[in-house]
Write a protein that holds these residues in place. Structure first.
Motif, short mmCIF file in Angstrom:
data_model
loop_
_atom_site.label_atom_id
_atom_site.label_comp_id
_atom_site.label_asym_id
_atom_site.label_seq_id
_atom_site.Cartn_x
_atom_site.Cartn_y
_atom_site.Cartn_z
N LEU A 1 -8.76 -6.28 9.73
CA LEU A 1 -8.13 -5.90 8.52
C LEU A 1 -8.49 -6.58 7.17
CD1 LEU A 1 -4.24 -5.72 10.02
CD2 LEU A 1 -5.59 -4.06 8.78
N LYS B 1 -5.89 -0.07 2.08
CA LYS B 1 -7.19 -0.97 1.71
C LYS B 1 -8.51 0.19 1.23
CE LYS B 1 -7.69 -5.22 2.71
NZ LYS B 1 -8.18 -6.49 3.28
N ALA C 1 -2.20 0.06 6.73
CA ALA C 1 -2.88 -1.14 5.88
C ALA C 1 -4.26 -0.71 5.89
CB ALA C 1 -2.68 -2.29 6.71
N LYS C 2 -5.05 -0.14 6.97
CA LYS C 2 -6.34 0.20 6.60
C LYS C 2 -6.77 1.17 5.68
CE LYS C 2 -8.17 -1.19 11.29
NZ LYS C 2 -8.80 -0.83 12.48
N GLU D 1 -0.80 -5.21 4.40
CA GLU D 1 -1.83 -5.79 5.21
C GLU D 1 -1.15 -7.10 6.04
OE1 GLU D 1 -4.97 -9.18 4.42
OE2 GLU D 1 -5.36 -7.15 3.72
#
Length: 81
Positions: free
Chosen positions: A78, A39, A35-36, A50
């Motif tokens: 997050l 993004k 997720a990081k 996320e």
């Protein structure tokens, strides 16, 4: 290695539980990392990744694999990125 039958069973049960906990924790860490990176790279599916990561973090906190404050900290990181 224990000699008593119930102690032998206990060792096996504990090992199975430990394996399951480690697998769940690793899955959570991978989801957070994915997720990081999504993004940071402005991927289309960043929102989905996320929400999936937040879901796994909440489950890990519920099962006492991570502390509640750590779960809150990870979720905050997050959301802020």
């Amino acid at each position: 290695m224990p000699n008593i039958k119930s102690a032998i069973k206990r060792v096996k049960t504990n090992q199975n539980a430990q394996d399951a906990n480690i697998a769940q924790k690793n899955k959570m860490r991978s989801a957070v990392k994915n997720a990081k990176t999504a993004k940071e790279n402005n991927a289309e599916n960043a929102g989905e990744l996320e929400s999936y990561a937040v879901k796994l973090v909440d489950k890990a906190a519920k099962n006492n694999l991570i502390h509640d404050n750590k779960a809150a900290r990870v979720k905050s990181q997050l959301m802020s990125k």
